[in-house]
Design a protein around this motif. Sequence first.
Motif, short mmCIF file in Angstrom:
data_model
loop_
_atom_site.label_atom_id
_atom_site.label_comp_id
_atom_site.label_asym_id
_atom_site.label_seq_id
_atom_site.Cartn_x
_atom_site.Cartn_y
_atom_site.Cartn_z
N GLU A 194 -6.92 -3.49 5.15
CA GLU A 194 -6.83 -3.89 3.75
C GLU A 194 -5.77 -3.08 3.00
N GLU A 197 -2.51 -4.70 3.83
CA GLU A 197 -2.38 -5.97 3.11
C GLU A 197 -2.06 -5.73 1.64
N SER A 200 1.47 -4.80 1.22
CA SER A 200 2.31 -5.98 1.38
C SER A 200 2.43 -6.75 0.06
#
Length: 246
Positions: A194, A197, A200
């Motif tokens: 997570e 992510e 990102s």
Amino acid sequence: MKLAPIEKSTTAHKAADQIIKLILQGVWKPGDQLPSEREMVEQLSVGRSTVREALQILSTLNVVQIVPGQGSFIKNVGADDLFRPDLISLLINDAAVLDLIEAREMIEPQTIRYTCLRISNDQIAAIERLLDGHEEALKAGRDVAEPAMRFHIMLAEASGNPVSLAFIRSILELLQAHRWRDNPEEFKQRELREHRELLSLVRMRDGDAAAAYLVRHIVDSAMIDASDRKGQNARRTTLDTTDTPS
């Protein structure tokens, strides 16, 4: 501006709190001398010992410098000095953990919106290196609580807002201090995924998506921890019952 009289209960802490509020409001600035002990006794309607205790609290918090024979002076106070987890953690118990999580949910997702606007490529690269080190530590079976927390602090640093950073760091350190126990392996793996992510989304400068993802991350982590606490308490109750003589 004069200090307002206060009730006798917890007077020293209330007196110290009044002074901090006046500093935050800009009424007193670094280098300013506080009223004399006699003046503070009169304005606060408390005893001299209470005033001295309040000044000692402020000195411990690094807010006031007490100069013998001269008086007390406001120091150059930064946000970090007013939010000291090592001191206020003494006031936090398990019942306050949910309040800390709620406060985190209020502040951190909004902060990451500014992070998406202001973060530099160098800061993104530094966070990527942190995550790589986090992954290596996880594979080696080492504790990853520090890099996991550092990830959120680095994102907050990139927002460029030192006050938000101070709040977030304090909340995270308090939660870390009251962590129930070492998180299970599957939680650690999920946490790292997570974090990658989330970075990102930050790299894409998508503030709305990053904020929404962070809210889910905070809530899910809290639910896992709460479930773990419940399971541990149930096991402890079973053991206590088993150990009780019939």
